[in-house]
Design a protein around this motif. Structure first.
Motif, short mmCIF file in Angstrom:
data_model
loop_
_atom_site.label_atom_id
_atom_site.label_comp_id
_atom_site.label_asym_id
_atom_site.label_seq_id
_atom_site.Cartn_x
_atom_site.Cartn_y
_atom_site.Cartn_z
N PHE A 197 0.80 -1.29 0.03
CA PHE A 197 -0.19 -0.08 0.03
C PHE A 197 0.93 1.29 0.03
O PHE A 197 0.67 2.08 0.61
N PHE A 198 1.94 1.15 -0.61
CA PHE A 198 3.01 2.35 -1.03
C PHE A 198 2.39 3.18 -2.18
O PHE A 198 2.56 2.38 -3.24
N ALA A 199 2.10 4.23 -2.07
CA ALA A 199 1.74 5.35 -2.95
C ALA A 199 3.11 5.67 -3.64
O ALA A 199 4.25 5.85 -3.25
N PHE A 200 3.15 5.89 -5.00
CA PHE A 200 4.06 6.79 -5.62
C PHE A 200 3.85 7.85 -6.47
O PHE A 200 2.74 8.21 -6.80
N TRP A 201 4.86 9.01 -6.57
CA TRP A 201 4.32 10.33 -7.01
C TRP A 201 4.47 10.31 -8.50
O TRP A 201 5.18 9.49 -9.16
N LYS A 254 -11.68 13.04 -0.68
CA LYS A 254 -11.20 11.76 -1.28
C LYS A 254 -10.18 10.80 -0.46
O LYS A 254 -9.51 11.52 0.46
N ARG A 255 -10.25 9.72 -0.68
CA ARG A 255 -9.16 8.71 0.25
C ARG A 255 -8.65 7.66 -0.58
O ARG A 255 -9.25 7.08 -1.33
N PHE A 256 -7.18 7.60 -0.17
CA PHE A 256 -6.46 6.76 -0.87
C PHE A 256 -6.97 5.33 -0.28
O PHE A 256 -6.88 5.23 0.66
N THR A 257 -7.29 4.32 -1.39
CA THR A 257 -7.88 3.04 -1.04
C THR A 257 -7.26 1.95 -1.68
O THR A 257 -6.92 1.90 -2.62
N MET A 258 -6.94 0.81 -0.81
CA MET A 258 -6.42 -0.36 -1.52
C MET A 258 -7.50 -1.44 -1.84
O MET A 258 -8.56 -1.53 -1.02
N PHE A 259 -7.49 -1.93 -2.91
CA PHE A 259 -8.59 -2.92 -3.16
C PHE A 259 -7.95 -4.16 -3.80
O PHE A 259 -6.82 -4.35 -4.56
N ILE A 260 -8.65 -5.09 -3.25
CA ILE A 260 -7.94 -6.59 -3.51
C ILE A 260 -9.16 -7.23 -4.47
O ILE A 260 -10.38 -7.49 -3.92
N ASN A 286 -21.28 0.35 -4.24
CA ASN A 286 -22.80 -0.14 -4.29
C ASN A 286 -23.12 0.46 -5.57
O ASN A 286 -24.31 0.93 -5.72
N GLY A 287 -22.61 0.09 -6.64
CA GLY A 287 -23.09 0.47 -7.96
C GLY A 287 -22.95 1.46 -8.56
O GLY A 287 -23.11 2.06 -9.72
N ARG A 288 -22.26 2.62 -7.61
CA ARG A 288 -22.30 4.09 -8.27
C ARG A 288 -20.66 4.42 -8.49
O ARG A 288 -19.88 4.08 -7.54
N TYR A 289 -20.29 5.12 -9.37
CA TYR A 289 -19.00 5.53 -9.77
C TYR A 289 -18.56 6.36 -8.68
O TYR A 289 -19.00 7.36 -8.42
N VAL A 290 -17.34 5.94 -7.94
CA VAL A 290 -16.74 6.90 -6.89
C VAL A 290 -15.49 7.16 -7.15
O VAL A 290 -14.60 8.00 -6.28
N GLY A 291 -14.68 6.68 -8.22
CA GLY A 291 -13.13 7.09 -8.52
C GLY A 291 -12.46 6.15 -9.54
O GLY A 291 -13.20 5.43 -10.18
N LYS A 292 -11.32 6.42 -9.68
CA LYS A 292 -10.36 5.57 -10.79
C LYS A 292 -9.24 4.97 -10.00
O LYS A 292 -8.80 5.46 -8.86
N THR A 293 -8.90 3.90 -10.40
CA THR A 293 -7.64 3.52 -9.82
C THR A 293 -6.44 4.11 -10.47
O THR A 293 -6.46 4.71 -11.50
N THR A 294 -5.27 4.04 -9.54
CA THR A 294 -4.01 4.87 -10.04
C THR A 294 -2.95 4.08 -10.39
O THR A 294 -1.86 4.30 -11.29
N SER A 295 -3.10 2.76 -9.81
CA SER A 295 -1.98 1.83 -10.20
C SER A 295 -2.26 0.35 -9.61
O SER A 295 -3.16 0.38 -8.64
N HIS A 316 -4.87 -9.79 -7.27
CA HIS A 316 -4.52 -8.42 -7.98
C HIS A 316 -4.93 -7.40 -6.85
O HIS A 316 -5.93 -7.48 -6.23
N VAL A 317 -3.94 -6.49 -6.88
CA VAL A 317 -4.17 -5.18 -5.78
C VAL A 317 -4.33 -3.93 -6.68
O VAL A 317 -3.31 -3.78 -7.58
N CYS A 318 -5.28 -3.49 -6.48
CA CYS A 318 -5.32 -1.89 -7.21
C CYS A 318 -5.51 -0.99 -5.94
O CYS A 318 -5.97 -0.91 -4.93
N LEU A 319 -4.62 0.18 -6.38
CA LEU A 319 -4.67 1.47 -5.54
C LEU A 319 -5.50 2.37 -6.07
O LEU A 319 -5.39 2.48 -7.44
N GLY A 320 -6.28 3.26 -5.31
CA GLY A 320 -7.02 4.32 -6.10
C GLY A 320 -7.73 5.12 -5.15
O GLY A 320 -7.54 4.84 -3.97
#
Length: 883
Positions: A722-726, A769-775, A796-805, A815-819
């Motif tokens: 769960f490390f972000a990069f610039w 907005k909050r940086f979140t980890m998705f498995i 819950n079926g509604r668009y809330v953001g996009k993955t960044t990596s 697979h792990v997505c961060l966004g």
């Protein structure tokens, strides 16, 4: 006025009945028209802003500056308005873009042009026709589905359609080889030159002065700031200069007192025009984009206009200045033949059609296919907007808006880093490099953009001293900011050819190779060459360095000598301009490690904000040190045997830096940090010792199972931690509070720092907005499409953001997505505060090319991953990956 419009290709209503099209296109300059022309108005002696270039881009910048209240603006055009590339532009406004910021610019442009005629009274020829992008292969269809997902969540109507539906929308299209298509009903056609004139008209009404036939010969610069311009009609003093000179931008950049590097190069671009069909095409018929056939087709006055991007483009004007106004360049039917064949395959009924003309006009392209925008890193007040890569009309409105905001407010309203001039270094301004790179870039306009592809030209430019050693051991390379970096190492016996050609949206061929590198990092020890990191040394005779850095960075840098601090370099809004590690080498000197692509941006940011004090020095030492990352539980054994120094946690705690000998080499800066969360060390080695130290490390490490590893393994390790990069997760619009990095901010360090007020406000009011980890839960790694980045997130079926990596975690076997997750009000769409409960109580899905996969959201990494015997807080702090 009618005489002025005669020249415009795009609106032939003004064409005299008898004259041929080509005559009209070549700007007739009749003696009677010339004698009637009033003498030019005198140039003003001074202005706030001088914009150079009267095409759609320059006119858009002037229009938006005036809209934002800056009226003291002068627009200079060396020929006549819209007489450059704009005049020959095909006039297609298309929002189907891979890069989010380009998509937003095109969408804004479309909406702007739609109401421009009403606003100005100038006919722009705007016609909403829609566009159809065709797919001849399944991979192309996946690519279109990825774009469609992005368009839909942005509220731009778009659908994936069948070949049969294509035939219904455009009956002349041959559909036998298609597997599907993407239909964007709100894409449009315009007369590009008239759009420019409409923007210029509106700007002029708002106070902008426009002077045609005025060439800028020289930009005046004093003490690193723009002070004025010299033209062939006199001098204008100004505070800001905007280079919108299109294909002339490169030369103009080099004509100032200090050169400004603008890496772009012109190529010939061909399209043909036909006479009207027997049954003229309806004006509303959709535009066709056939990327696999490398062509586009649009209606043109009942006939068609069709051009494309050939595989063997012809660069031009490498030697320097070209003519003022672009005359139609030489026809070259042999060169156009493959595109013509492609057109006739797609529209067989055209065989009998009469061709009116083959148009050949220059278009400027950039080294990475994205336009160039922003302020020069070396000259304050010198702004650039150029290099549109054949999408000038699509981007012109939006790009002009963002640049005007940047000038007036100090920053644009969106993250434009992917387009920022400062993403390039001086190395990209070599004419030879640009000529070779645009020959690769132009065909890539149509090529399939699979994840992780790399440019092939202009390579092996910046390399580590270990390049040949690593290459001989099977290294596969990628390039970042011109620097060669290892992706992974191909083991002996693997089919190398296969691996290099494996480009896919699915599970890649390097999957097992990277898996074994990750396993070695976790169980034994690996070496990764990370020499590309940007490295600065900042020192002073007194406390100036500490005081300045305390003001510019959010964490507390007043730490004991030998300690390493992770910190953000924030802007006034609290967003990350840079994310770095700073080691305190002595009371008065600091060693700063930043991401690779920060070299120009970070230098300019610090240079503009550090006090002008001769006792304070900043030096870029990137090239002086080779950086080796020693990762894994046995790294401590290798290093202690090589240095004869105790490296136990008591003697060498986490986030510590000391100079040591390794083998025979002295003066090596060793830091207990790996940017992955795994145990290990970074070695910053004076460049002349690099080969010796690497050989010693590899020889000593053999008994511990040492092996080389690359950046793909690093990415997998850092994402599962769960490390972000610039540059991908973090940007100028993301604050530490939004990505769980409060511990890197010392709000109470006893002095003010940049961004402090914004962070205090967020601490009090919450974040949006909050940086979140998705498995990913129901995702089959072998069979399903992989997530890469930019996938829409649904709660819950509604668009809330996009993955960044994202990356495959070999530990979790998932697979792990961060966004980032946002909270939009269901009725108004207004952004609301995102709480921990909001994140934890949702059911999440990730949309990969239109297919949704269930995902589990987490705000903290898996504790089970932290099996190393180290204190939890050390692990949390042990490095944030910055690529």
């Amino acid at each position: 006025a009618a005489a002025m419009f005669l020249r415009l290709l795009s609106d032939v209503r003004w064409r005299p009945a008898a004259s041929r099209w080509s005559g009209a296109a070549r700007c007739p300059r009749s003696t009677s028209a010339a004698s009637e022309a009033p003498p030019p108005a005198p140039l003003p002696g001074q202005a706030r802003v001088v914009v150079c270039g009267g095409g759609v881009v320059g006119a858009s910048v002037a229009y938006h500056l005036a809209k934002l209240g800056w009226r003291d603006v002068v627009l200079l055009e060396q020929g006549r308005l819209a007489a450059g590339t704009t005049r020959f532009c095909a006039g297609i406004v298309s929002t189907a873009r891979h890069v989010s910021i380009e998509l937003k610019m095109a969408d804004y442009s479309n909406k702007l042009y739609q109401q421009l005629e009403q606003e100005t009274g100038v006919q722009t020829g705007y016609m909403k026709t829609g566009s159809i992008s065709l797919a001849q292969t399944q991979d192309r269809l996946i690519s279109l589905k990825r774009i469609a997902s992005s368009l839909n969540v942005m509220g731009i109507p778009c659908e994936i359609i069948t070949p049969k539906q294509v035939a219904q929308l455009h009956p002349l299209i041959n559909i036998h080889d298609l597997v599907g298509a993407m239909y964007v009903p709100e894409d449009a056609l315009v007369s590009s030159a008239n759009v420019s004139l409409a923007l210029a008209t509106a700007a002029s009404r708002n106070g902008v002065q426009i002077h045609e036939r005025t060439s800028v010969s020289h930009v005046l610069i004093q003490k690193g700031r723009v002070t004025g311009v010299e033209t062939d009609r006199g001098k204008i003093q100004c505070q800001y200069f905007v280079n919108c000179a299109g294909q002339w931008a490169y030369e103009l950049g080099h004509s100032g007192d200090e050169p400004v590097s603008i890496p772009l190069h012109a190529c010939e671009h061909f399209y043909l025009l036909t006479h009207p069909l027997k049954e003229p095409l309806a004006s509303s018929i959709p535009t066709i984009v056939d990327p696999d056939g490398r062509i586009y087709i649009r209606n043109w006055q009942g006939g068609i206009l069709s051009g494309g991007f050939e595989k063997n483009p012809k660069p031009l004007f490498t030697e320097g200045r070209n003519q003022l106004e672009i005359q139609n360049l030489q026809e070259d039917w042999d060169h156009f033949e493959p595109l013509l064949s492609s057109l006739l395959r797609r529209m067989p009924d055209l065989e009998a059609l009469q061709i009116m003309q083959l148009v050949n006009c220059p278009e400027s392209f950039t080294p990475d296919m994205r336009c160039i925008m922003g302020e020069s890193p070396t000259v304050r007040g010198y702004f650039v907007l150029a290099g549109m890569n054949s999408a000038g009309i699509s981007y012109g409105g939006g790009a002009g808006k963002y640049l005007a905001e940047w000038m007036v407010n100090g920053y644009p309203s969106e993250n434009v880093w992917p387009l920022d001039l400062k993403r390039f270094g001086t190395l990209q301004s070599s004419r030879t490099f640009l000529r070779h790179r645009v020959m690769e870039v132009m065909p890539l306009m149509c090529d399939l953009k699979v994840p992780r592809w790399d440019f092939q030209t202009g390579r092996q430019l910046r390399t580590s001293p270990l390049y040949d050693r690593l290459d001989a051991q099977g290294a596969r390379w990628m390039e970042k900011h011109g620097f060669e970096r290892v992706k992974y190492f191909v083991p002996p016996g693997k089919d190398l050819l296969d691996l290099d050609q494996s480009k896919t949206f699915y599970k890649p061929d390097w999957f097992d190779i990277v898996g074994s590198e990750v396993k070695c990092c976790k169980e034994a020890v690996c070496v990764i060459d990370m020499s590309s990191f940007t490295k600065f040394e900042i020192s002073s005779t007194g406390d100036q360095a500490l005081e300045s850095l305390q003001y510019l960075f959010s964490n507390d840098l007043d730490v004991p000598v030998g300690h390493v601090v992770h910190t953000g370099m924030l802007n006034e809004k609290g967003g990350y301009e840079n994310d770095c590690s700073i080691a305190r080498l002595s009371k008065r000197s600091f060693f700063m490690i930043s991401p690779t692509d920060q070299q120009v941006h970070c230098w300019a940011w610090l240079k503009n904000r550090l006090p002008n004090d001769s006792n304070l020095t900043m030096e870029d030492v990137t090239w002086k040190y080779t950086a080796l990352n020693l990762i894994g539980p046995r790294a401590v054994d290798v290093l202690s045997e090589l240095s004869y120094a105790p490296i136990t946690p008591e003697h060498f705690p986490s986030l510590f830096c000391k100079e040591m000998s390794v083998g025979y080499a002295n003066g090596i800066r060793v830091m207990s940090i790996t940017h992955t969360g795994e145990p290990g060390f970074m070695l910053y080695i004076p460049i002349e010792y690099a080969l010796h130290v690497y050989n010693e490390v590899m020889n000593m490490g053999q008994k511990y199972g040492i092996r080389n590893a690359g950046y793909y393994a690093l990415r997998s390790l850092r994402i599962e931690k769960f490390f972000a990069f610039w540059g991908q997760d973090l940007d100028a619009f993301t604050t530490p509070m939004e990505c769980g990095r409060e511990f890197q901010v010392k709000l109470d360090k006893g002095m003010q720092f940049v961004g402090q007020e914004a962070l205090l406000e967020q601490k009090q009011n919450g974040v949006y907005k909050r940086f979140t980890m998705f498995i990913l839960e129901d995702h089959d790694t072998d069979m399903d499409l992989w997530p890469w980045w930019g996938e829409p997130i649904f709660r819950n079926g509604r668009y809330v953001g996009k993955t960044t990596s994202s990356a495959y975690s070999y530990t979790l076997e998932r697979h792990v997505c961060l966004g980032f997750v946002h909270h939009f009000d269901e009725k108004t769409g207004e952004e609301l505060v995102v709480t921990t409960d909001f994140i934890n109580q949702g059911e999440y899905e990730i949309d990969i090319a239109g297919q949704r996969f269930q995902a589990k959201a987490k705000l903290y990494p898996f504790s089970s991953l932290f099996t190393q015997r180290r204190r939890k807080d050390e692990v949390e702090l042990s490095g944030y990956q910055r690529e």
